[in-house]
Design a protein around this motif. Structure first.
Motif, PDB file in Angstrom:
ATOM      1  N   UNK A  93      -6.498 -11.338  -0.163  1.00 21.83           N
ATOM      2  CA  UNK A  93      -5.139 -11.819  -0.446  1.00 21.83           C
ATOM      3  C   UNK A  93      -4.273 -11.825   0.811  1.00 21.83           C
ATOM      4  N   UNK A  94      -4.435 -10.834   1.650  1.00 19.06           N
ATOM      5  CA  UNK A  94      -3.661 -10.787   2.896  1.00 19.06           C
ATOM      6  C   UNK A  94      -4.044 -11.949   3.805  1.00 19.06           C
ATOM      7  N   UNK A 117      -0.567 -14.477  -3.594  1.00 16.73           N
ATOM      8  CA  UNK A 117      -1.407 -13.568  -2.812  1.00 16.73           C
ATOM      9  C   UNK A 117      -0.663 -12.282  -2.470  1.00 16.73           C
ATOM     10  N   UNK A 118       0.588 -12.391  -2.099  1.00 16.25           N
ATOM     11  CA  UNK A 118       1.383 -11.205  -1.761  1.00 16.25           C
ATOM     12  C   UNK A 118       1.560 -10.305  -2.990  1.00 16.25           C
ATOM     13  N   UNK A 119       1.866 -10.916  -4.144  1.00 20.71           N
ATOM     14  CA  UNK A 119       2.035 -10.132  -5.376  1.00 20.71           C
ATOM     15  C   UNK A 119       0.736  -9.407  -5.738  1.00 20.71           C
ATOM     16  N   UNK A 120      -0.377 -10.100  -5.621  1.00 15.88           N
ATOM     17  CA  UNK A 120      -1.669  -9.499  -5.961  1.00 15.88           C
ATOM     18  C   UNK A 120      -2.008  -8.355  -5.005  1.00 15.88           C
ATOM     19  N   UNK A 121      -1.829  -8.577  -3.731  1.00 17.15           N
ATOM     20  CA  UNK A 121      -2.115  -7.512  -2.757  1.00 17.15           C
ATOM     21  C   UNK A 121      -1.256  -6.288  -3.039  1.00 17.15           C
ATOM     22  N   UNK A 122       0.009  -6.492  -3.354  1.00 18.08           N
ATOM     23  CA  UNK A 122       0.902  -5.364  -3.663  1.00 18.08           C
ATOM     24  C   UNK A 122       0.434  -4.609  -4.906  1.00 18.08           C
ATOM     25  N   UNK A 123       0.050  -5.338  -5.955  1.00 15.35           N
ATOM     26  CA  UNK A 123      -0.400  -4.697  -7.192  1.00 15.35           C
ATOM     27  C   UNK A 123      -1.709  -3.935  -6.973  1.00 15.35           C
ATOM     28  N   UNK A 124      -2.602  -4.509  -6.180  1.00 15.31           N
ATOM     29  CA  UNK A 124      -3.865  -3.829  -5.894  1.00 15.31           C
ATOM     30  C   UNK A 124      -3.643  -2.574  -5.060  1.00 15.31           C
ATOM     31  N   UNK A 125      -2.736  -2.649  -4.096  1.00 14.21           N
ATOM     32  CA  UNK A 125      -2.412  -1.454  -3.297  1.00 14.21           C
ATOM     33  C   UNK A 125      -1.827  -0.351  -4.182  1.00 14.21           C
TER      34      UNK A 125
END
Length: 132
Positions: A93-94, A117-125
């Motif tokens: 995503x990054x 992509x930014x929203x997904x990366x944040x949720x996964x983190x």
């Protein structure tokens, strides 16, 4: 029905259900956004300039889809696999978000994809933090 409702309907709901639901939901959304972006890139007049974007989109879509599917399985969670997929999802995503952001000024589909992509990366983190 929402992702959270489907996950909550499981007889043995996972801990951190809110974070899990957010990760699954954003991964599914990101997979769709990346697939749509890749398709749109192929229709652009400057398609030669969009090759890297298409490739990054498709990789991210696949990683996000696999992550969402595995995270949705609560019966016998494989925590090491889930963590590895979450790390891979953040990386994909990054990379995709960065690539699409370069085209966001000219292509709305890239702007939308970068945001997903930014929203997904944040949720996964966020989920990774509680699983560590």
């Amino acid at each position: 029905m929402t992702v959270a409702a489907r996950l909550a309907a499981h007889p043995a709901p996972a801990p951190h259900a809110d974070l899990l639901a957010a990760a699954v939901e954003t991964a599914l959304d990101c997979s769709q956004a990346c697939t749509a972006c890749a398709d749109a890139c192929l229709s652009e007049a400057d398609v030669e300039d969009m090759r890297r974007c298409v490739s990054t989109d498709l990789t991210c879509a696949d990683v996000c889809a696999a992550t969402a599917r595995v995270l949705s399985r609560q019966s016998t969670p494989l925590e090491d696999v889930a963590r590895a997929l979450l790390v891979a999802c953040v990386a994909a995503c990054s990379a995709c978000g960065d690539e699409c952001a370069q085209h966001a000024g000219h292509h709305e589909h890239c702007r939308l994809c970068a945001e997903a992509c930014r929203r997904c990366a944040d949720a996964c983190r966020a989920l990774l933090e509680v699983l560590a």
